[in-house]
Scaffold this motif. Structure first.
Motif, PDB file in Angstrom:
ATOM      1  N   LYS A   1      12.859   0.687 -15.248  1.00  0.00           N
ATOM      2  CA  LYS A   1      11.452   0.970 -15.505  1.00  0.00           C
ATOM      3  C   LYS A   1      10.949   2.013 -14.522  1.00  0.00           C
ATOM      4  CE  LYS A   1      10.588  -3.742 -16.989  1.00  0.00           C
ATOM      5  NZ  LYS A   1       9.919  -5.004 -16.672  1.00  0.00           N
ATOM      6  N   CYS A   2      10.078   2.895 -14.997  1.00  0.00           N
ATOM      7  CA  CYS A   2       9.391   3.851 -14.130  1.00  0.00           C
ATOM      8  C   CYS A   2       7.949   3.389 -13.992  1.00  0.00           C
ATOM      9  CB  CYS A   2       9.404   5.258 -14.723  1.00  0.00           C
ATOM     10  SG  CYS A   2      10.930   6.125 -14.406  1.00  0.00           S
ATOM     11  N   TYR A   3       7.451   3.395 -12.763  1.00  0.00           N
ATOM     12  CA  TYR A   3       6.099   2.934 -12.457  1.00  0.00           C
ATOM     13  C   TYR A   3       5.222   4.106 -12.047  1.00  0.00           C
ATOM     14  CZ  TYR A   3       8.233  -1.684 -12.322  1.00  0.00           C
ATOM     15  OH  TYR A   3       8.904  -2.829 -12.648  1.00  0.00           O
ATOM     16  N   HIS A   4       3.953   4.010 -12.399  1.00  0.00           N
ATOM     17  CA  HIS A   4       2.980   5.039 -12.039  1.00  0.00           C
ATOM     18  C   HIS A   4       1.662   4.359 -11.710  1.00  0.00           C
ATOM     19  CE1 HIS A   4       0.692   8.826 -12.361  1.00  0.00           C
ATOM     20  NE2 HIS A   4       1.863   9.366 -12.058  1.00  0.00           N
ATOM     21  N   ALA A   5       0.925   4.913 -10.757  1.00  0.00           N
ATOM     22  CA  ALA A   5      -0.387   4.358 -10.407  1.00  0.00           C
ATOM     23  C   ALA A   5      -1.354   4.551 -11.565  1.00  0.00           C
ATOM     24  CB  ALA A   5      -0.923   5.039  -9.149  1.00  0.00           C
TER      25      ALA A   5
ATOM     26  N   ARG B   1       0.833  -1.209   0.000  1.00  0.00           N
ATOM     27  CA  ARG B   1       0.000   0.000   0.000  1.00  0.00           C
ATOM     28  C   ARG B   1       0.869   1.261   0.000  1.00  0.00           C
ATOM     29  NH1 ARG B   1      -2.724  -3.516   3.335  1.00  0.00           N
ATOM     30  NH2 ARG B   1      -2.025  -2.485   5.234  1.00  0.00           N
ATOM     31  N   GLU B   2       1.974   1.252   0.720  1.00  0.00           N
ATOM     32  CA  GLU B   2       2.895   2.393   0.702  1.00  0.00           C
ATOM     33  C   GLU B   2       3.475   2.595  -0.698  1.00  0.00           C
ATOM     34  OE1 GLU B   2       5.905   2.658   3.798  1.00  0.00           O
ATOM     35  OE2 GLU B   2       4.687   1.315   5.029  1.00  0.00           O
ATOM     36  N   ILE B   3       3.802   1.506  -1.357  1.00  0.00           N
ATOM     37  CA  ILE B   3       4.334   1.592  -2.720  1.00  0.00           C
ATOM     38  C   ILE B   3       3.294   2.188  -3.650  1.00  0.00           C
ATOM     39  CG2 ILE B   3       5.004   0.192  -4.725  1.00  0.00           C
ATOM     40  CD1 ILE B   3       6.499  -1.640  -2.702  1.00  0.00           C
ATOM     41  N   LEU B   4       2.068   1.718  -3.552  1.00  0.00           N
ATOM     42  CA  LEU B   4       0.997   2.240  -4.402  1.00  0.00           C
ATOM     43  C   LEU B   4       0.804   3.738  -4.180  1.00  0.00           C
ATOM     44  CD1 LEU B   4      -1.185   1.698  -6.491  1.00  0.00           C
ATOM     45  CD2 LEU B   4      -2.699   0.983  -4.634  1.00  0.00           C
ATOM     46  N   LEU B   5       0.832   4.164  -2.938  1.00  0.00           N
ATOM     47  CA  LEU B   5       0.696   5.592  -2.635  1.00  0.00           C
ATOM     48  C   LEU B   5       1.890   6.396  -3.154  1.00  0.00           C
ATOM     49  CD1 LEU B   5      -0.763   5.443   0.981  1.00  0.00           C
ATOM     50  CD2 LEU B   5      -1.949   6.135  -1.109  1.00  0.00           C
ATOM     51  N   SER B   6       3.077   5.800  -3.125  1.00  0.00           N
ATOM     52  CA  SER B   6       4.276   6.538  -3.544  1.00  0.00           C
ATOM     53  C   SER B   6       4.301   6.826  -5.042  1.00  0.00           C
ATOM     54  CB  SER B   6       5.541   5.790  -3.129  1.00  0.00           C
ATOM     55  OG  SER B   6       5.748   4.653  -3.936  1.00  0.00           O
ATOM     56  N   VAL B   7       3.619   6.021  -5.846  1.00  0.00           N
ATOM     57  CA  VAL B   7       3.638   6.234  -7.294  1.00  0.00           C
ATOM     58  C   VAL B   7       2.363   6.918  -7.798  1.00  0.00           C
ATOM     59  CG1 VAL B   7       5.262   4.388  -7.787  1.00  0.00           C
ATOM     60  CG2 VAL B   7       2.813   3.884  -7.793  1.00  0.00           C
ATOM     61  N   ARG B   8       1.577   7.439  -6.893  1.00  0.00           N
ATOM     62  CA  ARG B   8       0.367   8.174  -7.287  1.00  0.00           C
ATOM     63  C   ARG B   8       0.690   9.522  -7.900  1.00  0.00           C
ATOM     64  NH1 ARG B   8      -3.898   8.943  -2.640  1.00  0.00           N
ATOM     65  NH2 ARG B   8      -2.383  10.555  -2.361  1.00  0.00           N
TER      66      ARG B   8
ATOM     67  N   GLY C   1      -3.310  -4.664 -12.137  1.00  0.00           N
ATOM     68  CA  GLY C   1      -3.738  -3.487 -12.889  1.00  0.00           C
ATOM     69  C   GLY C   1      -3.762  -2.205 -12.079  1.00  0.00           C
ATOM     70  N   LEU C   2      -3.000  -2.160 -10.979  1.00  0.00           N
ATOM     71  CA  LEU C   2      -2.988  -0.983 -10.115  1.00  0.00           C
ATOM     72  C   LEU C   2      -1.863  -0.020 -10.444  1.00  0.00           C
ATOM     73  CD1 LEU C   2      -3.835  -2.766  -6.768  1.00  0.00           C
ATOM     74  CD2 LEU C   2      -5.390  -1.481  -8.244  1.00  0.00           C
ATOM     75  N   VAL C   3      -0.761  -0.535 -10.990  1.00  0.00           N
ATOM     76  CA  VAL C   3       0.335   0.306 -11.460  1.00  0.00           C
ATOM     77  C   VAL C   3       0.715  -0.164 -12.856  1.00  0.00           C
ATOM     78  CG1 VAL C   3       1.263   0.728  -9.135  1.00  0.00           C
ATOM     79  CG2 VAL C   3       2.231  -1.087 -10.544  1.00  0.00           C
ATOM     80  N   ARG C   4       1.421   0.690 -13.568  1.00  0.00           N
ATOM     81  CA  ARG C   4       1.897   0.315 -14.896  1.00  0.00           C
ATOM     82  C   ARG C   4       3.290   0.887 -15.097  1.00  0.00           C
ATOM     83  NH1 ARG C   4       1.727   4.651 -18.372  1.00  0.00           N
ATOM     84  NH2 ARG C   4       0.461   6.385 -17.652  1.00  0.00           N
TER      85      ARG C   4
ATOM     86  N   GLU D   1       3.903  10.805  -8.945  1.00  0.00           N
ATOM     87  CA  GLU D   1       4.932  10.889  -9.974  1.00  0.00           C
ATOM     88  C   GLU D   1       5.496   9.509 -10.272  1.00  0.00           C
ATOM     89  OE1 GLU D   1       8.653  12.751  -8.794  1.00  0.00           O
ATOM     90  OE2 GLU D   1       8.136  12.391  -6.707  1.00  0.00           O
ATOM     91  N   PRO D   2       5.973   9.303 -11.498  1.00  0.00           N
ATOM     92  CA  PRO D   2       6.607   8.029 -11.850  1.00  0.00           C
ATOM     93  C   PRO D   2       7.915   7.860 -11.084  1.00  0.00           C
ATOM     94  CG  PRO D   2       6.021   9.277 -13.818  1.00  0.00           C
ATOM     95  CD  PRO D   2       5.852  10.194 -12.651  1.00  0.00           C
ATOM     96  N   LEU D   3       8.152   6.639 -10.617  1.00  0.00           N
ATOM     97  CA  LEU D   3       9.369   6.338  -9.870  1.00  0.00           C
ATOM     98  C   LEU D   3       9.935   4.996 -10.299  1.00  0.00           C
ATOM     99  CD1 LEU D   3       8.079   7.220  -6.272  1.00  0.00           C
ATOM    100  CD2 LEU D   3       9.632   8.602  -7.668  1.00  0.00           C
ATOM    101  N   THR D   4      11.238   4.842 -10.159  1.00  0.00           N
ATOM    102  CA  THR D   4      11.878   3.550 -10.409  1.00  0.00           C
ATOM    103  C   THR D   4      11.766   2.698  -9.148  1.00  0.00           C
ATOM    104  OG1 THR D   4      14.048   4.273  -9.624  1.00  0.00           O
ATOM    105  CG2 THR D   4      13.546   4.631 -11.980  1.00  0.00           C
TER     106      THR D   4
END
Length: 110
Positions: free
Chosen positions: A96-100, A41-48, A79-82, A50-53
């Motif tokens: 890779k950069c991930y974003h919610a 859940r912290e990871i999901l919130l962190s990529v809301r 399907g929560l991040v891409r 801005e995109p992050l590696t």
């Protein structure tokens, strides 16, 4: 910084982008499994915002890169991040950069 290390632009979604997942839908279990832990859940919130590696995410949520990558795979499968882009480190390694994907998630039994 490496010449190819340009960061992707954040693409903010509108506040009305809500993903609804019903209890009887096949995705429900995948979503619950992906967000079952505090770290996920912290990871999901962190990529809301801005995109992050994976390494940037690991630093923000105080976990290993391997653990962040594990959760990112689960979150992506649900399907929560891409992966929104690839960037290159100063050493030329591709990351890779991930974003919610969603700004809101509604799990419902109705």
């Amino acid at each position: 910084m490496h010449a190819l290390s340009k960061r992707p632009e954040s693409t903010p979604a509108s506040d009305t982008d809500t993903r609804v997942v019903r209890f009887d839908h096949a995705d429900f279990g995948d979503v619950l499994a992906a967000i079952h832990s505090d770290t996920a859940r912290e990871i999901l919130l962190s990529v809301r915002e801005e995109p992050l590696t994976a390494s940037e995410i690991a630093d923000r949520v105080d976990t290993s890169v391997q653990n962040a990558s594990y959760h990112l795979t689960k979150l992506a499968d649900a399907g929560l991040v891409r992966v929104c882009d690839n960037v290159y480190s100063e050493k030329g390694c591709e990351m890779k950069c991930y974003h919610a994907v969603d700004t809101a998630l509604l799990l419902t039994t109705e």
